[in-house]
Design a protein around this motif. Structure first.
Motif, short mmCIF file in Angstrom:
data_model
loop_
_atom_site.label_atom_id
_atom_site.label_comp_id
_atom_site.label_asym_id
_atom_site.label_seq_id
_atom_site.Cartn_x
_atom_site.Cartn_y
_atom_site.Cartn_z
N LYS A 84 37.42 47.24 98.94
CA LYS A 84 36.15 47.83 99.01
C LYS A 84 35.30 47.01 98.06
O LYS A 84 34.35 46.51 98.09
CB LYS A 84 36.09 49.31 98.83
CG LYS A 84 35.35 49.78 100.27
CD LYS A 84 35.71 51.20 99.89
CE LYS A 84 34.62 52.04 100.77
NZ LYS A 84 34.84 53.50 100.48
N ILE A 85 36.02 47.06 96.60
CA ILE A 85 35.34 46.86 95.45
C ILE A 85 34.88 45.32 95.51
O ILE A 85 33.76 44.71 95.33
CB ILE A 85 35.82 47.02 94.13
CG1 ILE A 85 36.10 48.52 93.93
CG2 ILE A 85 35.13 46.74 93.05
CD1 ILE A 85 36.91 48.89 92.61
N TYR A 86 35.90 44.53 96.10
CA TYR A 86 35.64 42.80 96.09
C TYR A 86 34.78 42.71 97.14
O TYR A 86 33.85 41.84 96.99
CB TYR A 86 37.04 42.33 96.39
CG TYR A 86 38.03 42.37 95.28
CD1 TYR A 86 37.97 41.70 94.04
CD2 TYR A 86 38.93 43.62 95.13
CE1 TYR A 86 38.79 41.86 92.85
CE2 TYR A 86 39.87 43.87 93.93
CZ TYR A 86 39.66 43.09 92.95
OH TYR A 86 40.61 43.25 91.89
N LYS A 87 34.69 43.42 98.39
CA LYS A 87 33.76 43.00 99.31
C LYS A 87 32.32 43.35 98.78
O LYS A 87 31.32 42.49 99.35
CB LYS A 87 33.88 44.19 100.37
CG LYS A 87 35.37 43.89 101.27
CD LYS A 87 35.10 43.85 102.52
CE LYS A 87 36.40 43.32 103.38
NZ LYS A 87 36.65 44.01 104.57
N LYS A 88 32.25 44.33 98.14
CA LYS A 88 30.89 44.50 97.58
C LYS A 88 30.35 43.39 96.31
O LYS A 88 29.43 43.17 96.29
CB LYS A 88 30.89 45.94 96.62
CG LYS A 88 29.49 46.37 96.18
CD LYS A 88 29.44 47.44 95.32
CE LYS A 88 29.96 48.87 95.83
NZ LYS A 88 29.95 50.06 94.87
N ALA A 89 31.40 42.64 95.86
CA ALA A 89 30.91 41.66 95.16
C ALA A 89 30.53 40.28 95.87
O ALA A 89 30.05 39.43 95.24
CB ALA A 89 32.26 41.35 94.27
N LEU A 101 27.47 44.95 89.88
CA LEU A 101 28.79 44.36 89.70
C LEU A 101 28.58 43.19 88.67
O LEU A 101 29.46 42.64 87.90
CB LEU A 101 29.50 44.03 90.86
CG LEU A 101 30.21 45.12 91.23
CD1 LEU A 101 31.14 44.72 92.79
CD2 LEU A 101 31.51 45.77 90.48
N GLU A 102 27.54 42.12 88.94
CA GLU A 102 27.25 41.06 88.51
C GLU A 102 26.81 41.50 86.81
O GLU A 102 27.23 40.85 85.92
CB GLU A 102 26.02 40.46 89.12
CG GLU A 102 25.76 39.05 88.53
CD GLU A 102 24.25 38.58 89.13
OE1 GLU A 102 23.96 39.07 90.29
OE2 GLU A 102 23.54 37.80 88.45
N PHE A 103 25.93 42.39 86.88
CA PHE A 103 25.56 42.99 85.51
C PHE A 103 26.76 43.34 84.57
O PHE A 103 27.05 43.05 83.37
CB PHE A 103 24.79 44.30 85.60
CG PHE A 103 24.63 45.07 84.53
CD1 PHE A 103 23.76 44.81 83.60
CD2 PHE A 103 25.46 46.18 84.32
CE1 PHE A 103 23.60 45.91 82.46
CE2 PHE A 103 25.30 47.20 83.06
CZ PHE A 103 24.42 46.85 82.27
N LEU A 115 32.53 38.98 80.93
CA LEU A 115 32.64 37.59 80.50
C LEU A 115 32.59 37.21 79.19
O LEU A 115 33.24 36.54 78.55
CB LEU A 115 32.02 36.69 81.64
CG LEU A 115 32.21 35.48 81.71
CD1 LEU A 115 33.70 34.98 81.95
CD2 LEU A 115 31.20 34.60 82.47
N GLY A 116 31.27 37.79 78.72
CA GLY A 116 30.89 37.40 77.32
C GLY A 116 31.63 37.96 76.42
O GLY A 116 32.24 37.16 75.52
N GLU A 158 30.27 36.15 88.68
CA GLU A 158 30.18 37.34 87.84
C GLU A 158 30.50 38.69 88.35
O GLU A 158 31.11 39.56 87.75
CB GLU A 158 28.68 37.23 87.07
CG GLU A 158 28.56 36.22 86.10
CD GLU A 158 27.14 36.06 85.26
OE1 GLU A 158 26.92 35.65 84.28
OE2 GLU A 158 26.13 36.63 86.11
N ALA A 159 29.95 38.77 89.58
CA ALA A 159 30.14 39.99 90.26
C ALA A 159 31.81 40.43 90.54
O ALA A 159 32.38 41.29 90.37
CB ALA A 159 29.60 39.97 91.58
N LEU A 160 32.51 39.00 90.65
CA LEU A 160 33.96 39.25 91.06
C LEU A 160 34.50 39.60 89.76
O LEU A 160 35.61 40.33 89.64
CB LEU A 160 34.25 37.75 91.55
CG LEU A 160 35.89 37.68 91.76
CD1 LEU A 160 36.06 38.62 92.84
CD2 LEU A 160 36.03 35.97 92.47
N VAL A 161 34.09 39.11 88.57
CA VAL A 161 34.68 39.69 87.29
C VAL A 161 34.63 41.11 87.14
O VAL A 161 35.56 41.97 86.83
CB VAL A 161 33.92 38.89 85.93
CG1 VAL A 161 34.49 39.56 84.99
CG2 VAL A 161 34.48 37.40 86.20
N GLY A 162 33.48 41.71 87.44
CA GLY A 162 33.15 42.97 87.52
C GLY A 162 34.04 43.80 88.32
O GLY A 162 34.75 44.80 88.09
#
Lengths: 245, 245
Positions: free
Chosen positions: B34-39, B60-62, B68-69, B133-137
């Motif tokens: 579910k979380i990955y779908k949101k990404a 998630l991008e935020f 990542l930083g 970035e969202a995927l990293v989140g």
């Protein structure tokens, strides 16, 4: 204003004292003291590592700044499910603002551990926040991510982060509290006294009494801040009562 | 240019395919799909969560951007002990630049998973980096910090981060390699072919042969990038030989 005792503090404090000081600030035992010492090493001390690279807190500050931003991001993500990316970014900037971090570092009196060739009275305000960030970096290197979360929870989020206040919905807890006391015809009293203790910084302590009972205590670097902090604590302690009225 | 098959991809891919796709990209099994779908959920899809909050990848991008930083900061801190705060900050900006993240997201063909009401051909370049970035989140929320480090190591640092190149000391591995081959009188050949496969994006694959042996293979979204990537791989494989000559 008188000068603090050790105006040139170019020698590190004894390891034992330093260890205890760190433990008090961190809320857990530091393992590699060396890393923490670096977090307080000002560039003016002109130290170098074994490879001849300049050694001071600036690299740790770089690391801690990033770590702090991430942990606050995670907190806001969870805490405000209805906030969009723009809102989250704005709130994070408020929490990790230079001004806020300086206040925080000052309240922890981190400057007492700073090793430098410059008299501490000559530093600007930013040293407090910079050293705090470096300390976050040191915690990360010494104990890893989870301890960093713990440390930031204890020293940043718990005492300072109030989303309602950051949103500007609550300007002052003191005024909320006074309003409530007046409405309920309860006597209140802010008992403020100066409390320098052993600290290099002047501190103010406040006891807030409502209807004859002490409901909160707080300590800060100004009278106004200490009163506000005590009011906030009292507000949360009394919240269920206040909300119902 | 022809349109990809699913021009309106407003339905999520089948869970099984999505799981396998994520596993391939992540290098480990996702737990909460579910979380990955949101990404991959674009705001144009207009989805809402159970509380009525808009649901898309931007939050998630935020989170992923901050994560990542931090992980890149940690990498640079360790990797470049002689770099000061200014140097570390500059290198981090290069690594997490919009342009770089877009390239990375494009190479992973993340857009194939995006759920939106806008035809994919209408998106600008930033969608690739934003979704990355969202995927990293999502990885962080699903599997925690250590998996995030692993994922960024595999998908950002290993394939893309070359400190010498970022510093501008090495402009092109292809030219280094050609120079070496000419000096050593070795025949070399870049064998390039277009390889669309099932991907929505056009890909180029390269086989680099030196003295009759295949020394490296690479794949990228342009012929030039694929050649450079294969050269870099060959360069590191041959490094001890090249350095000695």
């Amino acid at each position: 204003m008188s000068f603090p005792k050790n105006i040139f503090n170019s020698h590190p404090p004894e390891d034992g004292n330093f260890f205890l000081g760190m433990k008090r600030i961190l809320g857990f035992k530091p393992k590699k003291l060396k890393i923490y010492k670096k977090a307080f090493l000002h560039r003016s001390a002109n130290k170098k590592d074994k490879d001849g690279n300049p050694m001071n807190y600036e690299r740790l500050e770089f690391l801690g700044d990033a770590m702090l931003g991430t942990i606050i991001s995670r907190y806001l993500y969870n805490e405000v499910p209805e906030g969009d990316e723009g809102y989250l970014t704005k709130m994070r900037s408020k929490i990790v603002s230079r001004e806020h971090l300086n206040e925080l570092g000052k309240d922890l009196n981190l400057i007492e551990f700073v090793e430098s060739r410059i008299p501490k009275t000559h530093f600007g305000d930013n040293i407090h926040g910079n050293v705090f960030e470096a300390l976050v970096g040191a915690v990360y290197l010494d104990r890893g991510y989870d301890y960093c979360v713990k440390f930031i929870g204890k020293r940043v989020i718990e005492p300072y982060v109030d989303i309602e206040q950051l949103e500007g919905k609550v300007i002052s807890y003191k005024s909320l509290l006074i309003e409530w006391c007046q409405k309920k015809k309860k006597h209140f009293d802010y008992d403020v006294y100066e409390d320098t203790g052993k600290d290099a910084l002047k501190h103010f302590a406040v006891r807030l009494t409502i209807g004859g009972n002490i409901v909160a205590k707080a300590r800060a670097t100004s009278k106004k801040k200490a009163e506000e902090r005590a009011s906030k604590r009292a507000y949360f302690a009394l919240q269920s009562k206040i909300d119902k009225n």
